[in-house]
Design a protein around this motif. Structure first.
Motif, PDB file in Angstrom:
ATOM      1  N   ALA A  54       4.748  -9.935  -7.100  1.00  0.00           N
ATOM      2  CA  ALA A  54       5.014  -9.030  -8.224  1.00  0.00           C
ATOM      3  C   ALA A  54       3.775  -8.203  -8.558  1.00  0.00           C
ATOM      4  O   ALA A  54       3.858  -7.009  -8.823  1.00  0.00           O
ATOM      5  N   ALA A  55       2.603  -8.859  -8.552  1.00  0.00           N
ATOM      6  CA  ALA A  55       1.346  -8.151  -8.869  1.00  0.00           C
ATOM      7  C   ALA A  55       1.050  -7.104  -7.802  1.00  0.00           C
ATOM      8  O   ALA A  55       0.553  -6.017  -8.117  1.00  0.00           O
ATOM      9  N   LEU A  56       1.355  -7.426  -6.564  1.00  0.00           N
ATOM     10  CA  LEU A  56       1.129  -6.485  -5.463  1.00  0.00           C
ATOM     11  C   LEU A  56       1.968  -5.226  -5.675  1.00  0.00           C
ATOM     12  O   LEU A  56       1.457  -4.107  -5.595  1.00  0.00           O
ATOM     13  N   GLN A  57       3.253  -5.399  -5.975  1.00  0.00           N
ATOM     14  CA  GLN A  57       4.155  -4.279  -6.216  1.00  0.00           C
ATOM     15  C   GLN A  57       3.683  -3.443  -7.402  1.00  0.00           C
ATOM     16  O   GLN A  57       3.616  -2.214  -7.337  1.00  0.00           O
ATOM     17  N   GLU A  58       3.312  -4.131  -8.481  1.00  0.00           N
ATOM     18  CA  GLU A  58       2.899  -3.440  -9.704  1.00  0.00           C
ATOM     19  C   GLU A  58       1.629  -2.617  -9.481  1.00  0.00           C
ATOM     20  O   GLU A  58       1.534  -1.466  -9.908  1.00  0.00           O
ATOM     21  N   ASN A  59       0.656  -3.198  -8.800  1.00  0.00           N
ATOM     22  CA  ASN A  59      -0.599  -2.481  -8.562  1.00  0.00           C
ATOM     23  C   ASN A  59      -0.409  -1.270  -7.656  1.00  0.00           C
ATOM     24  O   ASN A  59      -1.013  -0.220  -7.873  1.00  0.00           O
ATOM     25  N   LEU A  60       0.428  -1.415  -6.637  1.00  0.00           N
ATOM     26  CA  LEU A  60       0.687  -0.289  -5.740  1.00  0.00           C
ATOM     27  C   LEU A  60       1.425   0.818  -6.484  1.00  0.00           C
ATOM     28  O   LEU A  60       1.139   2.002  -6.306  1.00  0.00           O
ATOM     29  N   ASP A  61       2.381   0.445  -7.338  1.00  0.00           N
ATOM     30  CA  ASP A  61       3.143   1.436  -8.108  1.00  0.00           C
ATOM     31  C   ASP A  61       2.237   2.211  -9.068  1.00  0.00           C
ATOM     32  O   ASP A  61       2.401   3.414  -9.258  1.00  0.00           O
ATOM     33  N   LYS A  62       1.282   1.510  -9.664  1.00  0.00           N
ATOM     34  CA  LYS A  62       0.427   2.122 -10.683  1.00  0.00           C
ATOM     35  C   LYS A  62      -0.731   2.929 -10.102  1.00  0.00           C
ATOM     36  O   LYS A  62      -1.157   3.924 -10.676  1.00  0.00           O
ATOM     37  N   LYS A  63      -1.270   2.467  -8.972  1.00  0.00           N
ATOM     38  CA  LYS A  63      -2.560   2.992  -8.527  1.00  0.00           C
ATOM     39  C   LYS A  63      -2.555   3.703  -7.181  1.00  0.00           C
ATOM     40  O   LYS A  63      -3.556   4.303  -6.794  1.00  0.00           O
ATOM     41  N   LEU A  64      -1.450   3.614  -6.442  1.00  0.00           N
ATOM     42  CA  LEU A  64      -1.397   4.267  -5.137  1.00  0.00           C
ATOM     43  C   LEU A  64      -0.457   5.468  -5.234  1.00  0.00           C
ATOM     44  O   LEU A  64       0.705   5.310  -5.618  1.00  0.00           O
ATOM     45  N   PHE A  65      -0.953   6.646  -4.868  1.00  0.00           N
ATOM     46  CA  PHE A  65      -0.170   7.871  -5.060  1.00  0.00           C
ATOM     47  C   PHE A  65       0.224   8.513  -3.739  1.00  0.00           C
ATOM     48  O   PHE A  65      -0.560   8.567  -2.795  1.00  0.00           O
TER      49      PHE A  65
END
Length: 273
Positions: free
Chosen positions: A1-12
């Protein structure tokens, strides 16, 4: 879940990366009977997010992220600089991997600058990536290998430009549109550590993950996130000025940032010193 959340927030601008990395890592970690280690090869221009993604993967598995003693980073120009020492490097590499996996089966190995690695060196780790239950009493099936490379970036850009010129969005690009051409391009690239590599020939790389070149709007997203992370209020005028200072390619269309988001941090120092 943290992996998905971080990629959604910080990878463009990297819809393919987010989708494939989360699916691959989650599936592997949940598989109690993996037949081989997980091997991901991340490809794209500088500044598109390859190092950033490997950092987020490490943070999602280990409490201390990249600082964990179970995460091992190799940089081609630092750890394997001399072509005449390739046989020594092969022995060292095998020894390092064997020793670390013996201590922790769930070890993570990150190989940066694969495009600068001497051809043939990476093939020394082929046994560890293959479908063996045990090698000299050690199982490598829980380990994760991530390779980072600029090799194949031209092929990725070619596909992205074709979509753009045909009036289709980058989000229309599917992994199937790039992955095979990317693996062939990397395999045949003489300036890559994967040149004619048995890792590719034997299909031991699970995913070739393309990082698309970043557009002007993505650079602005990077600037905003970096400004916020420093505790400043976002000034859209400064955001635009920094994005405008970047150079873009191809020369006529000027769609993609030459350095992705690589120099955003340094440019912010000028405005927020």
């Amino acid at each position: 879940a943290a992996l998905q959340e971080n990629l959604d927030k910080k990878l463009f601008g990297q819809h393919l990366v987010s989708k494939v990395v989360v699916k691959a890592v989650r599936g592997f970690l949940n598989n109690t009977n993996a037949k081989k280690p997980l091997a991901l090869s991340l490809h794209g221009w500088t500044g598109t997010g390859k190092n950033f993604v490997s950092k987020i993967v490490a943070e999602s598995i280990y409490k201390r992220g990249l600082q964990s003693k179970y995460v091992h980073q190799f940089v081609a120009t630092l750890h394997f600089p001399h072509a005449h020492s390739i046989n020594l490097y092969k022995d060292q590499l095998q020894s390092w991997i064997r020793g670390n996996v013996s201590i922790c089966p769930r070890s993570l190995f990150i190989f940066d600058e694969m495009d600068k690695m001497h051809a043939g060196l990476i093939d020394s780790i082929k046994p560890f990536l293959d479908y063996y239950e045990l090698l000299d009493g050690v199982s490598y099936r829980q380990a994760i290998f991530i390779f980072l490379s600029n090799a194949g970036a031209e092929k990725i850009t070619e596909v992205a430009l074709d979509f753009w010129r045909n009036g289709r969005t980058r989000e229309d690009i599917q992994l199937t549109d790039i992955q095979n051409a990317l693996s062939v391009s990397v395999f045949n690239n003489k300036n890559s550590g994967f040149w004619h590599s048995t890792l590719i020939d034997r299909n031991l790389i699970d995913y070739f993950i393309p990082f698309l070149p970043l557009e002007y709007r993505h650079v602005k997203m990077c600037v905003r996130v970096e400004v916020e992370s420093r505790g400043y209020t976002v000034d859209e005028d400064i955001v635009s000025r920094i994005a405008d200072e970047m150079t873009y390619f191809p020369r006529e269309e000027r769609i993609y940032s030459d350095k992705g988001c690589k120099t955003v941090d340094a440019k912010l120092d000028y405005y927020y010193d």
